[in-house]
Design a protein around this motif. Structure first.
Motif, short mmCIF file in Angstrom:
data_model
loop_
_atom_site.label_atom_id
_atom_site.label_comp_id
_atom_site.label_asym_id
_atom_site.label_seq_id
_atom_site.Cartn_x
_atom_site.Cartn_y
_atom_site.Cartn_z
N LEU A 38 13.57 -0.07 16.01
CA LEU A 38 14.95 0.74 16.27
C LEU A 38 16.01 -0.19 15.69
N SER A 39 16.12 -1.32 16.38
CA SER A 39 17.10 -2.37 16.19
C SER A 39 17.18 -2.72 14.27
N HIS A 40 15.92 -2.68 13.82
CA HIS A 40 15.72 -2.76 12.32
C HIS A 40 16.32 -1.69 11.58
N LYS A 41 16.04 -0.48 12.30
CA LYS A 41 16.50 0.68 11.71
C LYS A 41 18.14 0.95 11.86
N PHE A 42 18.59 0.82 12.98
CA PHE A 42 19.95 1.04 13.25
C PHE A 42 21.06 0.12 13.30
N LEU A 43 20.51 -1.44 13.44
CA LEU A 43 21.40 -2.47 13.46
C LEU A 43 21.09 -3.38 12.59
N ARG A 44 20.17 -3.23 11.52
CA ARG A 44 19.71 -3.97 10.30
C ARG A 44 19.20 -5.26 10.88
N LEU A 45 18.40 -5.34 11.94
CA LEU A 45 17.89 -6.44 12.20
C LEU A 45 16.91 -6.97 11.35
N HIS A 46 16.96 -8.08 10.60
CA HIS A 46 16.01 -8.40 9.67
C HIS A 46 14.60 -8.18 9.87
N LYS A 47 14.03 -7.90 8.86
CA LYS A 47 12.69 -7.45 8.85
C LYS A 47 11.54 -8.92 9.23
N VAL A 48 12.24 -9.88 8.93
CA VAL A 48 11.37 -11.09 9.15
C VAL A 48 11.58 -11.23 10.85
N HIS A 49 12.63 -11.18 11.47
CA HIS A 49 12.77 -11.07 12.68
C HIS A 49 12.04 -9.95 13.57
N LEU A 50 12.06 -8.77 12.97
CA LEU A 50 11.11 -7.76 13.63
C LEU A 50 9.77 -8.14 13.43
N ASP A 51 9.04 -8.82 12.36
CA ASP A 51 7.72 -9.01 12.35
C ASP A 51 7.71 -10.48 13.40
N ILE A 90 8.85 -10.93 16.19
CA ILE A 90 8.89 -10.21 17.36
C ILE A 90 7.74 -9.62 17.88
N GLN A 91 7.44 -8.67 16.82
CA GLN A 91 6.10 -7.96 17.08
C GLN A 91 4.83 -8.67 17.06
N GLN A 92 4.94 -9.81 16.47
CA GLN A 92 3.58 -10.73 16.22
C GLN A 92 3.37 -11.56 17.62
N LYS A 93 4.71 -11.94 18.10
CA LYS A 93 4.77 -12.80 19.31
C LYS A 93 4.13 -11.88 20.70
N LEU A 94 4.71 -10.72 20.65
CA LEU A 94 4.43 -9.83 21.66
C LEU A 94 3.10 -9.31 21.73
N LEU A 95 2.53 -8.91 20.42
CA LEU A 95 1.14 -8.59 20.27
C LEU A 95 0.07 -9.75 20.54
N ALA A 96 0.70 -11.00 20.31
CA ALA A 96 -0.27 -12.24 20.39
C ALA A 96 -0.54 -12.62 21.98
N VAL A 97 0.31 -11.85 22.83
CA VAL A 97 0.37 -12.12 24.40
C VAL A 97 -0.13 -11.10 24.90
N PHE A 98 0.33 -9.90 24.55
CA PHE A 98 -0.05 -8.69 25.36
C PHE A 98 -0.92 -7.79 24.61
N GLY A 99 -1.28 -7.87 23.37
CA GLY A 99 -2.55 -7.23 22.74
C GLY A 99 -1.77 -5.76 22.35
N LYS A 100 -2.73 -4.87 22.07
CA LYS A 100 -2.03 -3.47 21.82
C LYS A 100 -2.64 -2.45 22.42
N ILE A 101 -1.93 -1.57 23.03
CA ILE A 101 -2.28 -0.42 23.77
C ILE A 101 -2.00 0.69 23.06
N SER A 102 -2.98 1.72 22.61
CA SER A 102 -2.74 2.93 21.78
C SER A 102 -2.07 3.82 22.61
N ILE A 103 -1.10 4.53 22.14
CA ILE A 103 -0.42 5.62 22.82
C ILE A 103 -0.65 6.97 22.02
N SER A 104 -1.51 7.81 22.79
CA SER A 104 -1.66 9.04 21.97
C SER A 104 -0.43 9.88 21.76
#
Length: 345
Positions: free
Chosen positions: A260-273, A275-289
């Motif tokens: 949402l930060s990327h969409k509304f505040l123009r957080l750079h796509k590099v920063h978005l990537d 962030i998600q890579q660091k968080l998924l590396a530590v926490f893994g991914k949980i599917s949400i139906s």
């Protein structure tokens, strides 16, 4: 602002701290896990006291448990000069502080946080409260503890999942306020880190924000980055077989709110990537139906940052720079949840 003591020898430092305090009686609130694993670490430093233990778990952070605590206080004739020690994680600090703040219109309390999550987040800042009818932290008050004693000794008692849950808030502190701190945090072998240093930096970040805005009228809202969607996910699954720890839900919240930060505040796509890579590396991914999306979004509308019917988010302009009161529409939240679901671990 509360006095914060960073301790390497908690029993000795607690004994010294209490020796310099005046109080009529000493009451201790713990949960059923803490009394087993953490009470032995502090018992040598404790004078005569009354102890109350409640069943562990977020599911017990409610009015029924509060009634038990207030009844215990009443049965032991606690007066307004009584001092309460809340020894435990975020649930204990939030609920014990809430009960102390409302008993006889308020008695003093001290927090001794025993989890990483409570040490870097819940025990500092004076937010107290309980869950109500499925809504997280729905009933509560602002009231500062008289002191907070923080010791990394307690971290050795934690299961890895609980340590990781607290690590989500550590990562959040870097994201909202300190890019260098965020970049320094490990994703591999994250369990082996200088926790004392990390705790002190994170507490410093939170305290600096809270000092500027104690009652969350503005800046303090940035501490809720990841929490609008994260709390909604945590609440939705609280009474289900898919129950998540706080940090696990907030990790999902931070990934989706980075989108949402990327969409509304123009957080750079590099920063978005990053962030998600660091968080998924530590926490893994949980599917949400996608069948759960409507219920999760409905819970987002209960978030305390909202203004009327508007969904207000705290979002990132860049790593280390967070803004608040960003209005987001329902469709964008759906898009964010779909973005998370489509990520690859």
């Amino acid at each position: 602002m509360e006095t914060i003591i960073f301790s390497s020898h908690i029993a000795e430092d607690l004994q010294r701290y209490l020796h310099n305090k005046k109080y009529s009686r000493l009451g201790i609130i713990m949960d059923s896990h803490t009394i087993k694993h953490c009470y032995p670490l502090v018992s040598e430093g404790l004078p005569e006291h009354c102890l109350h233990a409640f069943d562990a778990g977020e599911i017990h952070k409610n009015l029924d448990t509060c009634q038990g605590i207030w009844q215990w206080m009443t049965d032991n004739n606690f007066d307004r000069q009584t001092l309460i020690l809340n020894i435990g994680g975020g649930v204990t600090g939030d609920m014990g502080g809430f009960c102390a703040s409302t008993y006889k219109r308020g008695i003093r309390f001290v927090n001794i946080p025993t989890t990483l999550l409570s040490q870097v987040d819940a025990s500092v800042g004076g937010k107290l409260g309980i869950d109500f009818n499925g809504f997280k932290n729905h009933i509560g008050v602002f009231n500062q503890p008289e002191g907070v004693l923080i010791s990394e000794e307690f971290l050795t008692t934690l299961p890895e999942a609980e340590l990781r849950s607290g690590y989500a808030e550590v990562i959040k502190h870097g994201l909202i306020r300190n890019e260098n701190y965020f970049n320094s945090l490990k994703t591999e072998n994250w369990q082996s880190q200088p926790w004392k240093d990390i705790i002190e930096v994170s507490v410093g970040i939170k305290r600096e924000v809270v000092d500027k805005d104690p009652k969350e009228n503005g800046l303090r809202k940035i501490l809720n980055f990841g929490h609008t969607i994260g709390h909604a996910i945590e609440s939705h699954y609280l009474n289900s077989p898919y129950q998540l720890l706080h940090g696990e839900a907030i990790a999902i919240g931070m990934v989706t709110e980075a989108f949402l930060s990327h969409k509304f505040l123009r957080l750079h796509k590099v920063h978005l990537d990053i962030i998600q890579q660091k968080l998924l590396a530590v926490f893994g991914k949980i599917s949400i139906s996608d069948k759960d999306f409507d219920a999760i979004i409905k819970l987002c509308f209960q978030d305390k940052k909202n203004d009327g019917e508007k969904l207000n988010f705290s979002l990132l302009r860049k790593i280390g720079d967070c803004d608040f009161n960003i209005v987001v529409d329902r469709e964008a939240v759906v898009e964010a949840l779909e973005y998370y679901n489509n990520l690859e671990e």
